[in-house]
Design an enzyme around this catalytic site. Structure first.
Site, PDB file in Angstrom:
ATOM      1  N   HIS A 191       2.298 -37.608   1.023  1.00  0.00           N
ATOM      2  CA  HIS A 191       1.008 -37.120   1.527  1.00  0.00           C
ATOM      3  C   HIS A 191       0.068 -37.017   0.337  1.00  0.00           C
ATOM      4  O   HIS A 191       0.330 -36.241  -0.592  1.00  0.00           O
ATOM      5  CB  HIS A 191       1.185 -35.753   2.177  1.00  0.00           C
ATOM      6  CG  HIS A 191       2.133 -35.778   3.337  1.00  0.00           C
ATOM      7  ND1 HIS A 191       1.713 -36.017   4.628  1.00  0.00           N
ATOM      8  CD2 HIS A 191       3.484 -35.628   3.398  1.00  0.00           C
ATOM      9  CE1 HIS A 191       2.762 -36.008   5.430  1.00  0.00           C
ATOM     10  NE2 HIS A 191       3.852 -35.779   4.700  1.00  0.00           N
ATOM     11  N   GLU A 202      12.929 -32.479  10.848  1.00  0.00           N
ATOM     12  CA  GLU A 202      12.925 -31.752   9.568  1.00  0.00           C
ATOM     13  C   GLU A 202      13.241 -30.298   9.914  1.00  0.00           C
ATOM     14  O   GLU A 202      14.342 -29.826   9.715  1.00  0.00           O
ATOM     15  CB  GLU A 202      11.548 -31.874   8.892  1.00  0.00           C
ATOM     16  CG  GLU A 202      11.414 -31.065   7.608  1.00  0.00           C
ATOM     17  CD  GLU A 202       9.978 -30.991   7.098  1.00  0.00           C
ATOM     18  OE1 GLU A 202       9.797 -30.582   5.935  1.00  0.00           O
ATOM     19  OE2 GLU A 202       9.024 -31.316   7.837  1.00  0.00           O
ATOM     20  N   ASP A 233       7.245 -36.690  -0.769  1.00  0.00           N
ATOM     21  CA  ASP A 233       6.577 -35.853   0.224  1.00  0.00           C
ATOM     22  C   ASP A 233       5.257 -35.263  -0.288  1.00  0.00           C
ATOM     23  O   ASP A 233       4.205 -35.871  -0.165  1.00  0.00           O
ATOM     24  CB  ASP A 233       7.534 -34.757   0.714  1.00  0.00           C
ATOM     25  CG  ASP A 233       7.161 -34.185   2.073  1.00  0.00           C
ATOM     26  OD1 ASP A 233       6.202 -34.679   2.686  1.00  0.00           O
ATOM     27  OD2 ASP A 233       7.829 -33.240   2.539  1.00  0.00           O
ATOM     28  N   ASP A 234       5.319 -34.046  -0.854  1.00  0.00           N
ATOM     29  CA  ASP A 234       4.147 -33.363  -1.418  1.00  0.00           C
ATOM     30  C   ASP A 234       4.514 -32.914  -2.837  1.00  0.00           C
ATOM     31  O   ASP A 234       4.766 -31.728  -3.087  1.00  0.00           O
ATOM     32  CB  ASP A 234       3.777 -32.142  -0.566  1.00  0.00           C
ATOM     33  CG  ASP A 234       3.440 -32.537   0.862  1.00  0.00           C
ATOM     34  OD1 ASP A 234       2.287 -32.911   1.109  1.00  0.00           O
ATOM     35  OD2 ASP A 234       4.338 -32.469   1.729  1.00  0.00           O
TER      36      ASP A 234
END
Length: 337
Positions: A17, A198, A276-277
């Site tokens: 992201h 998740e 992911d982040d």
């Protein structure tokens, strides 16, 4: 040996992201540049706040951080900093999520967001030799109308977006909420992915496959709870874009030794490693590989398989897949006879 091997291994990232790569230093710099108040006095204080006990506790601060992104240059700077990290980690191809609703709901034009990101991606291809695709994610905590509005806003920029995705709070926002928007996106020619399994149950993965017609599952670690689903993932080679450090940071697993990605790999699931982040979860691609290799006994062939899986799972054409496979094979064969 593993550390050296992992460091130089070509990597492909499929679950990133871009708003989640906003490092505390850049958040501060942009807050100052744009005169935006943030509830922190230093980058160190921001980093201290990055202790989460759930997906929601992370999302609260994630959306707060996004407020500093206002101008096209901000989105360019954000994306360029991530791409420089890709170069450092030997990421040769990346497929990036962006969340237009996070910005358009604040009054930022869709045009501003996508043009800033796209310019950085084009520059990275020329200057860093990193190829990329852009995936537009719908925020699942918002309603269907908001998603349809976003799909409409994306129409003039369809040449810049390869797929649509689904992210944000999973619990209480099941896949069926977005069945019609995904049908519409497919009609418009987009590929499709979705976050599932998740925090949500294994049934969310099955529903995302059946109702949203997705070709790739983001996260998906709960698939282990459903044998029928697991068999389907293996037989059809449906990819999972797994994010090890993120899963531990958000308490999906208590620690890395409990993570099931290596078990899934050995069962024949097409699992991939992603960050992911990374600004919030403590590591980009190399850190995710290293953290996993420290917690699980793996041989070099198994580690390399994560890259081969990611190439296969990517949205690049077959000729490009063959090229990246060759690059990876040439690297791996220096270590493995």
């Amino acid at each position: 040996m593993h550390k050296v091997f992992i460091s130089g291994l070509p990597k492909v990232e499929l679950h990133l992201h871009i708003e989640g790569s906003l490092e505390p230093e850049l958040m501060f710099k942009l807050a100052k540049r744009n005169n935006v108040d943030i509830p922190f006095n230093s980058p160190e204080e921001v980093a201290q706040a990055y202790k989460f006990d759930s997906l929601q506790s992370f999302l609260d601060i994630y959306y707060q951080g996004a407020n500093v992104l206002i101008h096209e240059q901000d989105f360019f700077d954000l994306t360029w900093e991530y791409l420089l990290r890709c170069k450092q980690d030997n990421v040769i191809h990346t497929e990036i999520f962006f969340d237009p609703q996070t910005h358009t709901d604040r009054g930022i034009a869709f045009d501003t967001v996508i043009n800033g990101i796209d310019k950085a991606l084009k520059q990275a291809k020329q200057q860093l030799n990193i190829s990329s695709h852009l995936i537009m994610s719908f925020l699942r905590h918002l309603d269907e109308d908001s998603a349809f509005n976003t799909l409409e806003q994306a129409k003039p920029y369809q040449d810049k977006i390869i797929a649509v995705g689904l992210d944000s709070s999973e619990l209480g926002n099941p896949p069926e909420k977005f069945e019609r928007i995904f049908q519409q996106a497919i009609k418009q020619g987009y590929l499709t992915v979705a976050h599932a399994g998740e925090e949500g149950p294994a049934s969310y993965i099955s529903d995302a496959l059946n109702l949203l017609s997705i070709s790739r599952i983001d996260h998906g670690v709960r698939c282990i709870d459903d044998k029928t689903l697991l068999d389907k993932l293996i037989s059809q080679q449906i990819p999972l874009t797994v994010c090890p450090l993120s899963n531990v940071k958000l308490c999906v697993f208590n620690d890395m030794t409990q993570h099931n990605i290596v078990e899934l790999l050995r069962m024949g699931v097409c699992v991939t490693i992603n960050s992911d982040d990374p600004a919030y979860f403590g590591g980009y691609m190399t850190s995710n590989f290293l953290s996993l290799a420290q917690a699980h006994e793996m041989n070099l062939k198994e580690i390399a398989q994560f890259t081969y899986n990611a190439i296969q799972a990517s949205f690049i054409n077959d000729a490009e897949k063959a090229r990246l496979n060759k690059t990876t094979y040439e690297y791996v064969s220096r270590f493995i006879d």
